[in-house]
Design a protein around this motif. Structure first.
Motif, PDB file in Angstrom:
ATOM      1  N   ALA A  58       0.804  -1.230   0.000  1.00 33.01           N
ATOM      2  CA  ALA A  58       0.000   0.000   0.000  1.00 33.01           C
ATOM      3  C   ALA A  58       0.834   1.275   0.000  1.00 33.01           C
ATOM      4  N   HIS A  59       2.163   1.138   0.143  1.00 31.98           N
ATOM      5  CA  HIS A  59       2.952   2.369   0.285  1.00 31.98           C
ATOM      6  C   HIS A  59       4.410   2.086  -0.074  1.00 31.98           C
ATOM      7  N   ILE A  60       4.816   2.573  -1.224  1.00 29.27           N
ATOM      8  CA  ILE A  60       6.206   2.408  -1.656  1.00 29.27           C
ATOM      9  C   ILE A  60       6.605   3.660  -2.429  1.00 29.27           C
ATOM     10  N   HIS A  61       7.902   3.873  -2.543  1.00 32.16           N
ATOM     11  CA  HIS A  61       8.421   4.999  -3.343  1.00 32.16           C
ATOM     12  C   HIS A  61       9.285   4.435  -4.462  1.00 32.16           C
ATOM     13  N   LEU A  62       8.668   4.188  -5.612  1.00 36.43           N
ATOM     14  CA  LEU A  62       9.440   3.641  -6.728  1.00 36.43           C
ATOM     15  C   LEU A  62      10.456   4.650  -7.247  1.00 36.43           C
ATOM     16  N   PHE A 208      -1.588  10.554   3.199  1.00 34.05           N
ATOM     17  CA  PHE A 208      -0.600  11.433   3.830  1.00 34.05           C
ATOM     18  C   PHE A 208       0.521  10.645   4.478  1.00 34.05           C
ATOM     19  N   HIS A 209       1.734  11.193   4.412  1.00 36.33           N
ATOM     20  CA  HIS A 209       2.806  10.798   5.332  1.00 36.33           C
ATOM     21  C   HIS A 209       2.577  11.664   6.569  1.00 36.33           C
ATOM     22  N   ILE A 210       2.496  11.054   7.741  1.00 35.66           N
ATOM     23  CA  ILE A 210       2.025  11.874   8.860  1.00 35.66           C
ATOM     24  C   ILE A 210       2.652  11.492  10.202  1.00 35.66           C
ATOM     25  N   GLY A 240       0.406   7.208   6.333  1.00 37.24           N
ATOM     26  CA  GLY A 240       1.576   6.354   6.532  1.00 37.24           C
ATOM     27  C   GLY A 240       2.410   6.831   7.710  1.00 37.24           C
ATOM     28  N   HIS A 241       3.139   5.922   8.328  1.00 42.17           N
ATOM     29  CA  HIS A 241       3.956   6.119   9.532  1.00 42.17           C
ATOM     30  C   HIS A 241       3.053   6.258  10.769  1.00 42.17           C
ATOM     31  N   ALA A 242       2.592   7.516  11.038  1.00 46.44           N
ATOM     32  CA  ALA A 242       1.753   7.764  12.227  1.00 46.44           C
ATOM     33  C   ALA A 242       2.388   7.168  13.475  1.00 46.44           C
ATOM     34  N   ILE A 269       1.505   1.052   8.424  1.00 43.86           N
ATOM     35  CA  ILE A 269       2.755   0.951   9.189  1.00 43.86           C
ATOM     36  C   ILE A 269       3.875   0.577   8.221  1.00 43.86           C
ATOM     37  N   LEU A 270       5.007   1.251   8.368  1.00 40.47           N
ATOM     38  CA  LEU A 270       6.133   1.052   7.458  1.00 40.47           C
ATOM     39  C   LEU A 270       7.323   0.585   8.309  1.00 40.47           C
ATOM     40  N   PRO A 271       7.297  -0.689   8.729  1.00 39.28           N
ATOM     41  CA  PRO A 271       8.180  -1.109   9.815  1.00 39.28           C
ATOM     42  C   PRO A 271       9.667  -0.938   9.524  1.00 39.28           C
ATOM     43  N   THR A 307       6.050  -1.476   2.435  1.00 40.16           N
ATOM     44  CA  THR A 307       7.503  -1.445   2.233  1.00 40.16           C
ATOM     45  C   THR A 307       8.116  -0.068   2.418  1.00 40.16           C
ATOM     46  N   ASN A 308       7.479   0.965   1.899  1.00 38.14           N
ATOM     47  CA  ASN A 308       7.970   2.341   1.890  1.00 38.14           C
ATOM     48  C   ASN A 308       9.203   2.509   1.014  1.00 38.14           C
ATOM     49  N   ASN A 309      10.373   2.197   1.539  1.00 36.34           N
ATOM     50  CA  ASN A 309      11.592   2.449   0.770  1.00 36.34           C
ATOM     51  C   ASN A 309      12.441   1.199   0.664  1.00 36.34           C
TER      52      ASN A 309
HETATM   53 ZN   LIG Z   1       6.672   6.943   2.334  1.00 33.72          ZN
END
Ligand SMILES: [Zn+2]
Length: 414
Positions: A58-62, A208-210, A240-242, A269-271, A307-309
């Motif tokens: 749900a959240h990655i930065h290609l 949002f990244h928050i 994301g994050h929170a 959550i982006l562990p 995953t995020n990054n």
């Molecule tokens: Zn992100």
């Protein structure tokens, strides 16, 4: 006489432990049950291995994946990550972004990710270059993965003049949704207002990244929830994050969780990143910096793990395999019971699918046949051992097949 299946997966272990055959036709799961003897254009003996729905990242930065060689991390702080990545971004070209994004997508697809939401930086530094790089990949990768692109103001909106107009152009040009980063701006609430205004103007979802800090000093997520309700955007907002949620006292957290649930705001959550970047000032009992998955789930909030990054200054490790994020959660979020592990699997599949609004996702008749066959018979081991993937099916067609060999020469020497 029933029509033949396009693909028949024989002898699969369903997540509930039952053994069944799964027949796909016209991109959908057509039947689940005892289907021996039924005709199919392609049949695969699954030998009792685990079959789950496809993974949903749900959240990655290609656009900023695989940058570690250009942005070595010296301090390991959020501020440094923003600074060095912003610096690297000045030299991005469309070709460079696209090449790295393809490598990251290939890693994810091979690991069983069948849907993904990527943030795409849109700001005066990079302009619309990242969007230009990634838009064609939506079509190129469509046979393997559904890709949503979120026009994302990483550098702020108020503090980066011109960004609002660029976000609007990105949405006109084909971005699927809009996202902000209120903690990196001069006025968090004003930024949130702008993002919701764009969302309404283009009728798109919001992400949002928050609240990416150790202490609950911002809690902008509550203002996001308020706006979601105000504008009727319930179920269309993710954050994301929170990590600040993890620092609340239990009663405050219960209140916040109830507000998020009622506002239909999902938490991602982006562990890998959260564990890496949070707790940096702690000299003892270093905290984990994760939004509290178990309490949020118990309160009825939709929670995903993503995953995020991959290999950049925000997260100097990564494989693109979403199962790794689930594996991290078992230890980092104390989620090792049978029930917890089932929740983690849902946070990699069903819950992010809900957040990305993919109602056809799932392993049931009528759902899209986006499926993963794992080299284990136990559903828990998709998380607890990151079991290897054998097959990936996208829209009823085989998209990936892994074949592994290992020769143990040492056994021959006596
Ligand atoms: Zn992100």
């Amino acid at each position: 006489m029933a029509l033949p299946f396009d693909l028949l997966l024989q002898g699969c272990r369903l997540p509930d432990g039952r053994i069944a055959d799964v027949g796909a036709r016209a991109g959908l799961v057509a039947e689940i049950g005892t289907l021996a003897g039924r005709s199919a254009h392609r049949a695969v003996d699954c030998g009792g291995l685990l079959l789950t729905p496809g993974l949903v990242d749900a959240h990655i930065h290609l656009d900023k994946a695989l940058l570690s060689d250009r942005t070595p991390s010296l301090e390991g702080t959020v501020a440094e990550a923003l600074r060095v990545t912003g610096h690297a971004k000045r030299r991005f070209t469309v070709e460079d972004i696209r090449a790295r994004a393809r490598r990251a997508l290939d890693l994810a697809v091979r690991a069983g990710t069948t849907a993904m939401r990527s943030h795409v930086e849109v700001d005066p530094i990079v302009g619309l270059k990242a969007l230009e790089a990634l838009l064609p990949l939506k079509r190129e990768y469509a046979p393997a993965i559904d890709l949503q692109l979120c026009a994302f103001a990483q550098e702020g909106i108020l503090q980066a003049p011109g960004t609002e107009a660029l976000l609007a152009r990105a949405l006109e040009s084909g971005a699927d949704l809009v996202g902000g980063c209120p903690y990196n701006d001069t006025d968090a609430h004003a930024q949130i207002d702008i993002v919701f205004r764009l969302a309404r103007e283009f009728d798109v979802d919001v992400d949002f990244h928050i609240d990416f800090f150790d202490e609950p000093e911002h809690m902008d997520v509550l203002y996001v929830a308020e706006q979601a309700v105000r504008w009727g955007w319930q179920g269309r907002v993710a954050v994301g994050h929170a990590s600040e949620l993890g620092a609340l006292e239990p009663e405050e957290l219960d209140r916040a969780a109830a507000i998020l649930k009622d506002a239909g705001v999902g938490v991602i959550i982006l562990p890998a990143t959260d564990l890496y970047l949070m707790g940096r000032k702690d000299v003892r009992n270093v905290r984990r910096g994760l939004a509290p998955a178990k309490r949020l789930l118990a309160a009825g909030v939709t929670v995903a793990v993503a995953t995020n990054n991959i290999l950049n200054a925000f997260t100097p490790m990564g494989t693109g395999d979403l199962a790794l994020m689930g594996y991290l959660m078992t230890a980092a979020a104390h989620m090792g019971t049978e029930r917890d592990v089932a929740d983690i699997l849902a946070m990699l599949t069903e819950y992010p699918a809900r957040m990305l609004r993919l109602p056809e996702h799932g392993l049931r008749v009528g759902a899209r046949a986006d499926l993963v066959l794992w080299e284990t018979e136990r559903a828990a081991e998709a998380v607890t051992t990151m079991a290897a993937r054998r097959l990936v099916v996208k829209a009823g067609r085989l998209s990936i097949q892994h074949e592994r060999t290992c020769t143990e020469f040492w056994r021959e020497s006596s």
